[in-house]
Design a protein around this motif. Structure first.
Motif, PDB file in Angstrom:
ATOM      1  N   LEU A  14      10.879 -45.082 -34.786  1.00 22.38           N
ATOM      2  CA  LEU A  14       9.690 -44.378 -35.246  1.00 22.38           C
ATOM      3  C   LEU A  14       9.191 -43.396 -34.187  1.00 22.38           C
ATOM      4  N   VAL A  15       9.429 -43.731 -32.936  1.00 27.74           N
ATOM      5  CA  VAL A  15       9.065 -42.868 -31.817  1.00 27.74           C
ATOM      6  C   VAL A  15      10.317 -42.614 -30.993  1.00 27.74           C
ATOM      7  N   ILE A  16      10.538 -41.361 -30.623  1.00 29.71           N
ATOM      8  CA  ILE A  16      11.667 -40.998 -29.770  1.00 29.71           C
ATOM      9  C   ILE A  16      11.121 -40.320 -28.525  1.00 29.71           C
ATOM     10  N   GLY A  17      11.553 -40.829 -27.373  1.00 25.35           N
ATOM     11  CA  GLY A  17      11.078 -40.292 -26.107  1.00 25.35           C
ATOM     12  C   GLY A  17      10.442 -41.366 -25.255  1.00 25.35           C
ATOM     13  N   CYS A  18      10.550 -41.221 -23.944  1.00 24.79           N
ATOM     14  CA  CYS A  18      10.034 -42.247 -23.037  1.00 24.79           C
ATOM     15  C   CYS A  18       9.619 -41.610 -21.716  1.00 24.79           C
ATOM     16  N   THR A  19       8.547 -42.133 -21.138  1.00 16.55           N
ATOM     17  CA  THR A  19       8.027 -41.599 -19.883  1.00 16.55           C
ATOM     18  C   THR A  19       8.446 -42.419 -18.667  1.00 16.55           C
ATOM     19  N   VAL A  20       9.189 -43.519 -18.869  1.00 20.07           N
ATOM     20  CA  VAL A  20       9.531 -44.403 -17.757  1.00 20.07           C
ATOM     21  C   VAL A  20      10.576 -43.773 -16.836  1.00 20.07           C
ATOM     22  N   GLY A  21      11.650 -43.223 -17.411  1.00 17.85           N
ATOM     23  CA  GLY A  21      12.638 -42.503 -16.612  1.00 17.85           C
ATOM     24  C   GLY A  21      13.690 -43.337 -15.918  1.00 17.85           C
ATOM     25  N   CYS A  22      14.242 -44.345 -16.580  1.00 23.22           N
ATOM     26  CA  CYS A  22      15.305 -45.161 -15.989  1.00 23.22           C
ATOM     27  C   CYS A  22      16.586 -44.332 -15.829  1.00 23.22           C
ATOM     28  N   SER A  23      17.272 -44.495 -14.702  1.00 20.25           N
ATOM     29  CA  SER A  23      18.471 -43.710 -14.423  1.00 20.25           C
ATOM     30  C   SER A  23      19.616 -44.039 -15.370  1.00 20.25           C
ATOM     31  N   ARG A  28      18.102 -41.609 -23.600  1.00 23.41           N
ATOM     32  CA  ARG A  28      17.909 -40.237 -23.132  1.00 23.41           C
ATOM     33  C   ARG A  28      19.193 -39.425 -23.286  1.00 23.41           C
ATOM     34  N   ASN A  29      20.318 -40.043 -22.954  1.00 18.33           N
ATOM     35  CA  ASN A  29      21.601 -39.354 -23.076  1.00 18.33           C
ATOM     36  C   ASN A  29      21.923 -39.028 -24.527  1.00 18.33           C
ATOM     37  N   ASN A  30      21.631 -39.976 -25.435  1.00 19.92           N
ATOM     38  CA  ASN A  30      21.897 -39.737 -26.852  1.00 19.92           C
ATOM     39  C   ASN A  30      20.997 -38.646 -27.422  1.00 19.92           C
ATOM     40  N   VAL A  31      19.738 -38.647 -27.020  1.00 24.79           N
ATOM     41  CA  VAL A  31      18.803 -37.627 -27.499  1.00 24.79           C
ATOM     42  C   VAL A  31      19.253 -36.241 -27.051  1.00 24.79           C
ATOM     43  N   LYS A  32      19.693 -36.151 -25.802  1.00 28.77           N
ATOM     44  CA  LYS A  32      20.177 -34.866 -25.285  1.00 28.77           C
ATOM     45  C   LYS A  32      21.444 -34.432 -26.004  1.00 28.77           C
ATOM     46  N   ARG A  33      22.327 -35.395 -26.248  1.00 30.09           N
ATOM     47  CA  ARG A  33      23.605 -35.080 -26.891  1.00 30.09           C
ATOM     48  C   ARG A  33      23.422 -34.599 -28.315  1.00 30.09           C
ATOM     49  N   TYR A  34      22.518 -35.258 -29.049  1.00 33.19           N
ATOM     50  CA  TYR A  34      22.354 -34.941 -30.468  1.00 33.19           C
ATOM     51  C   TYR A  34      21.113 -34.066 -30.753  1.00 33.19           C
ATOM     52  N   HIS A  35      20.447 -33.621 -29.680  1.00 28.30           N
ATOM     53  CA  HIS A  35      19.322 -32.689 -29.811  1.00 28.30           C
ATOM     54  C   HIS A  35      18.243 -33.236 -30.763  1.00 28.30           C
ATOM     55  N   MET A  36      17.874 -34.503 -30.554  1.00 27.50           N
ATOM     56  CA  MET A  36      16.899 -35.150 -31.433  1.00 27.50           C
ATOM     57  C   MET A  36      15.488 -34.601 -31.234  1.00 27.50           C
ATOM     58  N   GLY A  65      13.795 -48.780 -29.758  1.00 30.13           N
ATOM     59  CA  GLY A  65      15.141 -48.564 -29.241  1.00 30.13           C
ATOM     60  C   GLY A  65      15.286 -47.252 -28.494  1.00 30.13           C
ATOM     61  N   MET A  66      14.429 -46.279 -28.794  1.00 27.78           N
ATOM     62  CA  MET A  66      14.477 -44.980 -28.117  1.00 27.78           C
ATOM     63  C   MET A  66      13.111 -44.586 -27.567  1.00 27.78           C
ATOM     64  N   SER A  67      12.316 -45.590 -27.244  1.00 25.73           N
ATOM     65  CA  SER A  67      10.995 -45.326 -26.688  1.00 25.73           C
ATOM     66  C   SER A  67      10.524 -46.559 -25.940  1.00 25.73           C
ATOM     67  N   ASP A  68       9.355 -46.449 -25.324  1.00 25.88           N
ATOM     68  CA  ASP A  68       8.702 -47.571 -24.664  1.00 25.88           C
ATOM     69  C   ASP A  68       7.306 -47.666 -25.273  1.00 25.88           C
ATOM     70  N   LEU A  69       6.893 -48.865 -25.632  1.00 26.08           N
ATOM     71  CA  LEU A  69       5.602 -49.031 -26.300  1.00 26.08           C
ATOM     72  C   LEU A  69       4.454 -48.456 -25.467  1.00 26.08           C
ATOM     73  N   SER A  70       4.601 -48.439 -24.158  1.00 24.40           N
ATOM     74  CA  SER A  70       3.532 -47.906 -23.307  1.00 24.40           C
ATOM     75  C   SER A  70       3.333 -46.410 -23.508  1.00 24.40           C
ATOM     76  N   GLY A  71       4.322 -45.742 -24.100  1.00 24.02           N
ATOM     77  CA  GLY A  71       4.215 -44.314 -24.346  1.00 24.02           C
ATOM     78  C   GLY A  71       3.700 -43.964 -25.730  1.00 24.02           C
ATOM     79  N   TRP A  72       3.406 -44.987 -26.536  1.00 23.82           N
ATOM     80  CA  TRP A  72       2.885 -44.753 -27.882  1.00 23.82           C
ATOM     81  C   TRP A  72       1.381 -44.475 -27.807  1.00 23.82           C
ATOM     82  N   LYS A  73       0.932 -43.496 -28.558  1.00 22.73           N
ATOM     83  CA  LYS A  73      -0.493 -43.222 -28.638  1.00 22.73           C
ATOM     84  C   LYS A  73      -1.173 -44.290 -29.506  1.00 22.73           C
ATOM     85  N   PRO A  74      -2.443 -44.608 -29.245  1.00 24.34           N
ATOM     86  CA  PRO A  74      -3.144 -45.634 -30.019  1.00 24.34           C
ATOM     87  C   PRO A  74      -3.111 -45.394 -31.521  1.00 24.34           C
ATOM     88  N   GLU A  75      -3.222 -44.133 -31.934  1.00 28.06           N
ATOM     89  CA  GLU A  75      -3.204 -43.850 -33.372  1.00 28.06           C
ATOM     90  C   GLU A  75      -1.837 -44.121 -33.995  1.00 28.06           C
TER      91      GLU A  75
END
Length: 229
Positions: A14-23, A28-36, A65-75
């Protein structure tokens, strides 16, 4: 025969993207590859996918699976929790590596909140989860496990998952059998089910594999069998 966890728990991103930044982030690699999305470090919400929750056939869903709950907005959380409440036939899982940023009250019986722990220095995440998320169900994923976590306070946790590094880095970094056995023993002392992910087969051996699910997840899988394709 061990099973792949993805055959038991489906991804619903439901959310794609993450602010944690694990190496080692595969998402992140899949999103870049498939231009999500344009920028993986800027999470985006896709509310049109909420309709996927309306499927009558029961499923176990991982929503981060493609985000971190801490990056979800309250709404975003409000919309998702409301939809979860409308669909009790499913079980829904969330994961976070930054539980210190969470402040959630959720009394839904089919919502499971968890943290990812990769090393002993991150055990604070388990404790922060219980402090910052007031919910009925907690889980913890120890993956990829980089060192021996030692003694872990698992009180209140309903399920743990253990896995190792995959891909090219797996040749240099892997979970030691003793770490997996220690976590299993600690969990079983508290009657917590344990799931060793399929990537542990080369390390633990097929005959030693332990793949337990919470009762609620098993119930969903049993109900699935009664549905005709």
């Amino acid at each position: 025969m061990s099973v792949c966890i993805k055959d038991l728990i489906q991804n619903m991103n439901l959310v794609i993207g993450c602010t944690v930044g694990c190496s080692y982030c595969y998402a992140r690699n899949n999103v870049k590859r498939y231009h999500m999305i344009a920028d993986f470090s800027q999470p985006e919400f896709f509310p049109n996918k909420l309709r996927l929750m309306e499927k009558p056939k029961p499923q176990n869903f991982l929503l981060t699976g493609m985000s971190d709950l801490s990056g979800w907005k309250p709404e975003w959380c409000e919309q998702v929790f409301a939809k979860i409440a409308e669909n009790p036939q499913h079980q829904f899982l969330f994961l976070s590596k930054r539980p210190d940023l969470l402040d959630i009250d959720c009394d839904l019986d089919n919502a499971w909140f968890g943290v990812t722990v990769t090393r002993r220095s991150e055990l604070w995440r388990v404790y922060a989860l219980r402090e910052n998320v007031r919910a009925r169900h907690y889980h913890a994923t120890f993956e990829p496990l980089f060192d021996d976590p030692g003694e872990v306070d698992l009180h209140g946790v309903d399920w743990i998952v253990i896995g190792t590094m995959t891909g090219a880095q797996s040749k240099k970094i892997h979970t030691e059998p003793a770490w997996a056995y220690s976590l299993m023993e600690q969990a079983h002392t508290l009657d917590i089910p344990v799931f060793w992910k399929e990537d542990l087969v080369p390390i633990m051996g097929e005959e030693q594999m332990i793949q337990e699910l919470p009762t609620a997840f098993n119930r969903v899988l049993e109900e699935q069998k009664t549905w005709h394709k």
